[in-house]
Write an enzyme that holds these catalytic residues in place. Structure first.
Site, short mmCIF file in Angstrom:
data_model
loop_
_atom_site.label_atom_id
_atom_site.label_comp_id
_atom_site.label_asym_id
_atom_site.label_seq_id
_atom_site.Cartn_x
_atom_site.Cartn_y
_atom_site.Cartn_z
N ASP A 2 0.87 -1.18 0.00
CA ASP A 2 0.00 0.00 0.00
C ASP A 2 0.91 1.24 0.00
O ASP A 2 1.70 1.44 0.92
CB ASP A 2 -0.88 -0.01 1.26
CG ASP A 2 -2.18 0.77 1.05
OD1 ASP A 2 -3.24 0.29 1.48
OD2 ASP A 2 -2.11 1.85 0.41
N ASP A 17 -2.68 4.94 -2.41
CA ASP A 17 -3.63 5.64 -1.55
C ASP A 17 -3.91 7.05 -2.07
O ASP A 17 -2.98 7.80 -2.36
CB ASP A 17 -2.99 5.73 -0.16
CG ASP A 17 -3.97 6.15 0.90
OD1 ASP A 17 -4.92 5.40 1.15
OD2 ASP A 17 -3.79 7.24 1.47
N GLU A 43 -6.09 4.30 -5.93
CA GLU A 43 -7.33 4.62 -5.22
C GLU A 43 -7.65 6.06 -5.58
O GLU A 43 -7.00 6.99 -5.14
CB GLU A 43 -7.17 4.49 -3.69
CG GLU A 43 -8.51 4.66 -3.00
CD GLU A 43 -8.43 5.29 -1.64
OE1 GLU A 43 -7.46 6.00 -1.34
OE2 GLU A 43 -9.36 5.06 -0.84
N HIS A 92 -11.16 -1.97 3.72
CA HIS A 92 -11.00 -1.53 5.11
C HIS A 92 -11.67 -0.19 5.38
O HIS A 92 -11.71 0.28 6.53
CB HIS A 92 -9.51 -1.45 5.44
CG HIS A 92 -8.84 -0.39 4.64
ND1 HIS A 92 -8.67 -0.45 3.28
CD2 HIS A 92 -8.34 0.80 5.01
CE1 HIS A 92 -8.07 0.64 2.86
NE2 HIS A 92 -7.86 1.43 3.89
N ASP A 93 -12.18 0.44 4.30
CA ASP A 93 -12.87 1.74 4.46
C ASP A 93 -14.37 1.62 4.33
O ASP A 93 -15.09 2.63 4.41
CB ASP A 93 -12.42 2.73 3.36
CG ASP A 93 -11.01 3.20 3.55
OD1 ASP A 93 -10.39 3.61 2.55
OD2 ASP A 93 -10.50 3.14 4.68
#
Ligand code: TEU
Ligand code: CA
Length: 558
Positions: free
Chosen positions: A98, A200, A257, A329-330
């Site tokens: 990530d 990210d 993302e 995870h969000d």
């Protein structure tokens, strides 16, 4: 359509903090992941997307990095990481890191230096501005984690920008020294042998020069930074530079993302010939029902969901590659948000949702526990949450602006909070679901006694074995990866029916998103010929049906 291994792969996302604790401190760690690689091998996934494992003070659970080339103390050592990487590769599993480079932690040495003085050599690594006056930030922007996006810093009487928490100062990507530092760090990880990056909020790295006030959505205290920080003037130039200097030198899987991305934007970020990224995460399907705020309990109208998914399927085809996901995870647990997490329908609807997504064109992402049909947590009190996003939102909306009422807002948190996806992975029915022998950092879902990996691996009809079958089918049938998509029954509010075509093969994918029996007419071409059942969540062995049962998924191939 050009073939590529990352188009044919299935990715599994691990949120290390909640995956497996090997030393009893209640926090997941890297050794814990290594000990579970055989489980992932059994599931059949090809790539692990590892949420951040770098050194971090954990203000945002590792998305605030203080050293990109060191492992977070709670997660273990670099040696543990090297062991995990080797053990994963020995099992034919790749590791996607990530990459969080829109911002660092305020404890990163670059920021520690940058805030020391206005002429410090690291000053321009971040975005500093004079206030507009006494306690007046440079503009009206709000942070994603509530409050102003500007933090006043006494030492130099200036403000720094943080689109997320105040411990996550935004990097200044217009400074080529920042880009060089990031690219050399990425290269260092690639030379260690990692296989890719999830990037990210990569759509936010380029900001406009002028930083004017943003539009204020009714009910919000602050302005929207989006028009000035998302898809900024140089974002594609910087990604092309990243590709040229790092990504193109290795055989990587990359996914951006990209909050706020449209299909048109995606053709640039992930265009086959743009030389930026392989694919992006879009959010249109996840944001359905969020009129101005995510804190709601709005259902997801299926017609709208089908329209969004179909637009991405048809408009990217041949131009860019889709990612396919319903949780991470969000996001809350998909079976709770898009399916039905009641005792009666949880398993059936979890398998139906998996079929709906995994039969589409794109790379599927399975989030830890999604393959078990894990559900949202029964939160009832603000003290049960750990996520900075909704804890700050509670403070701002209930205690500062008073625009929301406590109980009603907590019920929205129960439905949409990111903590729903961060409760510990449920391994077995031993205390704390076998996740830890200590006190878990976030409570384990009380339904772990019934919903856990051990029970599901022993039950051939479990959600786990259904995912295993879906993943195996993707390996066996090119049509699932490369076939063209066409939506049928666009206005049907209960059934999601689409076809996939490749050369002379055709799939018919039928999903009933409701708990009622629904009449269906199988198109002739799938009945007259020897339409074969590819997969069914009711164990059907033929396609001669007149209706779909509650939450039934059925895929026919001719
Ligand atoms: O998420 C960015 C992002 O778009 C989400 O934070 C979104 O705004 C919110 O979570 C959904 O309402 C990335 C990471 O995935 C997230 O975990 C981090 O908190 C964030 O960036 C900052 O690094
Ligand atoms: Ca641990």
């Amino acid at each position: 359509m050009k073939r590529a291994w990352w188009k044919e792969a299935v990715v599994y996302q691990i949120y290390p903090r909640s995956f497996m604790d090997s030393n009893g401190d209640g926090v997941g760690d890297i050794k814990g992941i290594t000990g579970r690689l055989d489980y992932l091998k059994e599931l059949g996934i090809d790539v692990i997307w590892l949420s951040p494992v770098y050194q971090s003070p954990n203000d945002d659970n590792g998305y605030d990095i203080s050293d990109y080339q060191a492992i977070m103390t709670e997660f273990g050592t670099m040696e543990d990481f090297d062991d995990m990487l080797r053990e994963a590769h020995e099992r034919g599993i790749k590791i996607m890191m990530d990459l969080v480079v829109n911002h660092t932690s305020d404890e990163h040495r670059w920021f520690v230096e940058s805030r020391k003085s206005k002429d410090n050599s690291y000053r321009d690594y971040y975005i500093w501005r004079e206030g507009k006056g006494e306690k007046m930030p440079p503009n009206n922007w709000g942070s994603c984690f509530s409050g102003s996006a500007w933090q006043y810093d006494e030492a130099t009487d200036m403000y720094y920008l943080h689109l997320f928490s105040k411990k996550q100062p935004d990097l200044n990507w217009d400074n080529e020294k920042v880009r060089e530092e990031v690219f050399s760090m990425m290269d260092w990880w690639c030379r260690k042998g990692i296989d890719g990056f999830r990037m990210d909020v990569i759509s936010m790295i380029s900001k406009t020069k002028e930083l004017p006030d943003g539009p204020v959505t009714p009910g919000n205290l602050y302005g929207d930074f989006g028009p000035y920080c998302i898809h900024g003037p140089n974002v594609h130039r910087y990604l092309k530079e990243m590709n040229e200097k790092v990504l193109s030198r290795y055989d990587l899987i990359t996914v951006g993302e990209t909050s706020g991305v449209t299909v048109e934007d995606a053709k640039r970020y992930a265009g086959e010939s743009e030389h930026e990224l392989n694919m992006v995460f879009q959010f249109e399907h996840m944001d359905i029902g969020n009129n101005g705020t995510k804190w709601n309990r709005n259902p997801v109208p299926l017609v709208e969901f089908k329209k969004v998914m179909s637009k991405w399927q048809t408009e990217l085809e041949g131009k860019a590659w889709n990612s396919l996901y319903l949780e991470n995870h969000d996001q809350p647990r998909s079976v709770s948000r898009f399916g039905n997490d009641s005792e009666e329908y949880r398993e059936r609807s979890a398998k139906m949702l998996a079929t709906c997504i995994h039969m589409m064109q794109g790379t599927p992402y399975v989030y830890q526990g999604e393959e078990l049909g894990m559900t949202n947590y029964p939160f009832t009190d603000i003290s049960q949450f750990r996520d900075i996003e909704n804890i700050n939102a509670y403070h701002e909306l209930v205690e500062v602006s008073g625009t929301r009422e406590s109980e009603e807002l907590i019920s929205c948190f129960q439905y949409k909070s990111r903590d729903n996806a961060r409760t510990p992975m449920q391994w077995d029915d031993s205390p704390h679901a076998g996740f830890t022998e200590g006190k878990p950092w976030l409570a384990v879902n009380p339904n772990y006694k019934k919903i856990n990996a051990k029970a599901e691996m022993e039950n051939p009809n479990s959600v786990f074995h259904y995912y295993k079958k879906l993943i195996a089918l993707r390996k066996k049938y090119d049509i699932i990866v490369y076939g063209s998509y066409e939506l049928l029954l666009p206005e049907d509010e209960n059934l999601y029916v689409y076809t996939r075509s490749l050369e002379d093969e055709k799939l018919l994918v039928m999903c009933n998103f409701t708990k009622e029996n629904r009449a269906i007419e199988i198109p002739q071409e799938f009945t007259k010929a020897d339409g074969k059942v590819l997969i069914s969540n009711y164990g059907r062995d033929n396609g001669e049906i007149k209706n779909l049962k509650p939450y039934e998924a059925l895929v026919l191939i001719v």
